[in-house]
Design a protein around this motif. Structure first.
Motif, PDB file in Angstrom:
ATOM      1  N   THR A 154       0.938  -1.143  -0.020  1.00 37.99           N
ATOM      2  CA  THR A 154       0.163  -0.002  -0.108  1.00 37.99           C
ATOM      3  C   THR A 154       0.712   1.243   0.249  1.00 37.99           C
ATOM      4  OG1 THR A 154      -1.714  -1.146   1.062  1.00 37.99           O
ATOM      5  CG2 THR A 154      -1.562   0.986   1.184  1.00 37.99           C
ATOM      6  N   ARG A 155       1.852   1.324   0.830  1.00 34.46           N
ATOM      7  CA  ARG A 155       2.793   2.335   1.090  1.00 34.46           C
ATOM      8  C   ARG A 155       3.617   2.738  -0.077  1.00 34.46           C
ATOM      9  NH1 ARG A 155       4.388   0.628   6.008  1.00 34.46           N
ATOM     10  NH2 ARG A 155       6.456   0.108   5.416  1.00 34.46           N
ATOM     11  N   GLU A 156       4.432   1.677  -0.577  1.00 34.65           N
ATOM     12  CA  GLU A 156       5.321   1.713  -1.713  1.00 34.65           C
ATOM     13  C   GLU A 156       4.794   1.563  -3.038  1.00 34.65           C
ATOM     14  OE1 GLU A 156       8.225   2.652  -0.763  1.00 34.65           O
ATOM     15  OE2 GLU A 156       8.517   1.586   1.259  1.00 34.65           O
ATOM     16  N   VAL A 157       3.861   1.012  -3.194  1.00 32.26           N
ATOM     17  CA  VAL A 157       3.280   0.847  -4.463  1.00 32.26           C
ATOM     18  C   VAL A 157       1.829   1.541  -4.909  1.00 32.26           C
ATOM     19  CG1 VAL A 157       2.697  -1.134  -6.335  1.00 32.26           C
ATOM     20  CG2 VAL A 157       4.371  -1.440  -4.686  1.00 32.26           C
ATOM     21  N   VAL A 158       0.925   0.955  -4.173  1.00 35.65           N
ATOM     22  CA  VAL A 158      -0.604   1.521  -4.341  1.00 35.65           C
ATOM     23  C   VAL A 158      -0.748   3.181  -4.200  1.00 35.65           C
ATOM     24  CG1 VAL A 158      -3.039   1.295  -3.492  1.00 35.65           C
ATOM     25  CG2 VAL A 158      -1.738  -0.655  -3.766  1.00 35.65           C
ATOM     26  N   GLU A 159      -0.353   3.557  -3.076  1.00 35.50           N
ATOM     27  CA  GLU A 159      -0.455   4.952  -3.004  1.00 35.50           C
ATOM     28  C   GLU A 159       0.390   5.895  -4.095  1.00 35.50           C
ATOM     29  OE1 GLU A 159      -0.116   5.283   1.104  1.00 35.50           O
ATOM     30  OE2 GLU A 159      -2.423   4.685   1.460  1.00 35.50           O
ATOM     31  N   PRO A 160       1.741   5.838  -3.927  1.00 34.40           N
ATOM     32  CA  PRO A 160       2.429   6.342  -4.871  1.00 34.40           C
ATOM     33  C   PRO A 160       2.280   6.432  -6.350  1.00 34.40           C
ATOM     34  CG  PRO A 160       3.885   4.907  -3.590  1.00 34.40           C
ATOM     35  CD  PRO A 160       2.517   4.673  -3.246  1.00 34.40           C
ATOM     36  N   LEU A 161       1.875   5.135  -6.584  1.00 32.98           N
ATOM     37  CA  LEU A 161       1.821   4.938  -8.087  1.00 32.98           C
ATOM     38  C   LEU A 161       0.267   5.129  -8.554  1.00 32.98           C
ATOM     39  CD1 LEU A 161       4.152   1.869  -8.808  1.00 32.98           C
ATOM     40  CD2 LEU A 161       4.421   4.258  -8.969  1.00 32.98           C
ATOM     41  N   GLY A 162      -0.667   5.273  -7.638  1.00 29.96           N
ATOM     42  CA  GLY A 162      -2.023   5.566  -7.866  1.00 29.96           C
ATOM     43  C   GLY A 162      -2.785   4.435  -8.399  1.00 29.96           C
ATOM     44  N   LEU A 163      -2.402   3.130  -7.941  1.00 27.57           N
ATOM     45  CA  LEU A 163      -3.181   2.145  -8.264  1.00 27.57           C
ATOM     46  C   LEU A 163      -4.651   1.924  -7.479  1.00 27.57           C
ATOM     47  CD1 LEU A 163      -0.366   0.939  -9.377  1.00 27.57           C
ATOM     48  CD2 LEU A 163      -0.924  -1.089  -8.586  1.00 27.57           C
ATOM     49  N   ARG A 164      -5.665   1.213  -7.844  1.00 32.89           N
ATOM     50  CA  ARG A 164      -6.583   0.966  -7.268  1.00 32.89           C
ATOM     51  C   ARG A 164      -6.638   0.012  -6.173  1.00 32.89           C
ATOM     52  NH1 ARG A 164     -10.768   0.799 -11.751  1.00 32.89           N
ATOM     53  NH2 ARG A 164     -11.928  -0.187 -10.205  1.00 32.89           N
ATOM     54  N   PRO A 165      -6.577   0.367  -4.719  1.00 30.45           N
ATOM     55  CA  PRO A 165      -6.236  -0.755  -3.776  1.00 30.45           C
ATOM     56  C   PRO A 165      -7.264  -1.928  -3.981  1.00 30.45           C
ATOM     57  CG  PRO A 165      -6.924   1.222  -2.893  1.00 30.45           C
ATOM     58  CD  PRO A 165      -7.078   1.493  -4.246  1.00 30.45           C
ATOM     59  N   GLU A 166      -8.316  -1.833  -4.302  1.00 29.00           N
ATOM     60  CA  GLU A 166      -9.257  -3.125  -4.569  1.00 29.00           C
ATOM     61  C   GLU A 166      -8.768  -4.152  -5.727  1.00 29.00           C
ATOM     62  OE1 GLU A 166     -10.154   0.002  -5.124  1.00 29.00           O
ATOM     63  OE2 GLU A 166     -11.413   0.105  -6.782  1.00 29.00           O
ATOM     64  N   LEU A 167      -7.798  -3.490  -6.397  1.00 33.29           N
ATOM     65  CA  LEU A 167      -7.242  -4.228  -7.810  1.00 33.29           C
ATOM     66  C   LEU A 167      -5.914  -5.041  -7.265  1.00 33.29           C
ATOM     67  CD1 LEU A 167      -8.070  -2.166 -10.662  1.00 33.29           C
ATOM     68  CD2 LEU A 167      -9.613  -4.076  -9.844  1.00 33.29           C
ATOM     69  N   VAL A 168      -5.438  -4.771  -6.131  1.00 31.32           N
ATOM     70  CA  VAL A 168      -4.313  -5.130  -5.674  1.00 31.32           C
ATOM     71  C   VAL A 168      -4.326  -6.342  -4.602  1.00 31.32           C
ATOM     72  CG1 VAL A 168      -1.806  -4.718  -4.967  1.00 31.32           C
ATOM     73  CG2 VAL A 168      -3.001  -3.298  -6.407  1.00 31.32           C
ATOM     74  N   ARG A 169      -3.816  -7.508  -5.008  1.00 31.75           N
ATOM     75  CA  ARG A 169      -3.972  -8.516  -3.803  1.00 31.75           C
ATOM     76  C   ARG A 169      -2.751  -8.919  -3.207  1.00 31.75           C
ATOM     77  NH1 ARG A 169      -7.889 -11.881  -4.668  1.00 31.75           N
ATOM     78  NH2 ARG A 169      -7.292 -12.556  -2.708  1.00 31.75           N
ATOM     79  N   VAL A 170      -2.921  -9.557  -2.000  1.00 29.06           N
ATOM     80  CA  VAL A 170      -1.900 -10.149  -1.171  1.00 29.06           C
ATOM     81  C   VAL A 170      -2.130 -11.284  -0.741  1.00 29.06           C
ATOM     82  CG1 VAL A 170      -0.388  -9.596   0.900  1.00 29.06           C
ATOM     83  CG2 VAL A 170      -0.991  -7.684  -0.583  1.00 29.06           C
ATOM     84  N   PRO A 171      -1.191 -12.414  -0.695  1.00 28.98           N
ATOM     85  CA  PRO A 171      -1.852 -13.889  -0.063  1.00 28.98           C
ATOM     86  C   PRO A 171      -2.641 -13.691   1.146  1.00 28.98           C
ATOM     87  CG  PRO A 171       0.409 -13.964  -1.143  1.00 28.98           C
ATOM     88  CD  PRO A 171       0.079 -12.508  -0.990  1.00 28.98           C
ATOM     89  N   GLY A 172      -3.617 -14.230   1.168  1.00 30.65           N
ATOM     90  CA  GLY A 172      -4.432 -14.104   2.630  1.00 30.65           C
ATOM     91  C   GLY A 172      -5.276 -13.085   2.953  1.00 30.65           C
TER      92      GLY A 172
END
Ligand code: PGA
Length: 257
Positions: free
Chosen positions: A82-100
């Protein structure tokens, strides 16, 4: 074989890999990226950020996650992504998954993650770091080349290496959920990054060593499209380094990463 590209710095690696990701997204705005955590991929994320691309349709799957950290812990890979990728790059959080992260029980989480990757159409480009134990993802030595997402026990070495992110070494979890080597090998393009002398033995084993579960990174030799982007220090134990430099210098105009 792998395309080994030896670059002068981690920043140069970041720019090169960002070029490849930008080209992918230009043709497929909803590309599926495989995200890695740790220090290694950060120059890629920074280079991507500086380009101001529209990444709002990009989907992502992280390689791995600790098991047993309290929810919201700043060193959970969900928080790191969230901190290094989603927020700085403007991705939509609901489209980014993490195991578990699907709210279901730990038991069966690996199989559910595998199904979700398949439903997304598979990973287009998978970023990979490599641990000093030779792990990719958290596939420690002994991991099957056919392994899929599952719970693994971290080695003592990996827990010590990751202790720098935690207040005390005891806080580093003993277990993780990680994509398997078989999962990683299904991605359409693997980009393995490594910087610094400490990674030189693991890179030599991955790129030039025998295929063996004892060097999990060697699984990349089975993949039809692998880019290994490393600095001089990480390349320092490669027997064929001169050839890799020569091949990259003489690449054809359409041969990018
Ligand atoms: P690092 O970790 O990027 O923090 O060196 C790599 C890894 O353990 O896979």
């Amino acid at each position: 074989m792998a395309e080994v590209v030896i670059v002068p710095s981690a920043e140069a690696a970041g720019e090169l890999v960002a070029d490849s990701i930008a080209a992918l997204i230009a043709t497929k705005p909803d590309a599926v990226l495989g995200f890695a955590t740790g220090s290694t991929p950060l120059p890629v994320y920074r280079a991507l950020q500086s380009r101001g691309l529209d990444l709002s349709a990009v989907r992502g799957f992280a390689l791995d996650e600790y098991v047993g950290l309290p929810p919201g812990h700043p060193e959970s890979y969900r928080a790191v992504i969230t901190r290094e990728v989603v927020e700085p790059l403007g991705l939509r959080p609901e489209l980014v998954r993490v195991p578990g992260d699907d709210g279901g029980p730990l038991e069966g989480a690996g199989g559910r993650y595998e199904r979700d990757i398949v439903s997304a159409g598979g990973v287009d480009l998978q970023l990979l770091g490599i641990g000093r134990t030779g792990h990719i993802g958290f596939n420690e030595p002994g991991s099957s080349f056919g392994s899929l997402t599952r719970v693994k026990t971290l080695t003592v070495q990996t827990r010590a290496d990751n202790a720098r992110f935690f207040d005390s070494p005891d806080e580093v979890p003993t277990h993780c959920l990680t994509q398997g080597l078989g999962t990683i090998l299904r991605a359409r393009h693997l980009v393995l990054l490594a910087f610094g002398e400490g990674k030189a033995p693991a890179i030599a084993a991955a790129v030039e060593g025998p295929l063996t579960a004892s060097a999990p990174g060697s699984a990349v030799q089975l993949h039809p499209r692998v880019s290994v982007v490393i600095d001089e220090a990480a390349a320092s134990q490669l027997v064929n380094a001169d050839y890799y430099r020569y091949a990259w210098e003489h690449r054809l105009p359409w041969e990018n990463l």
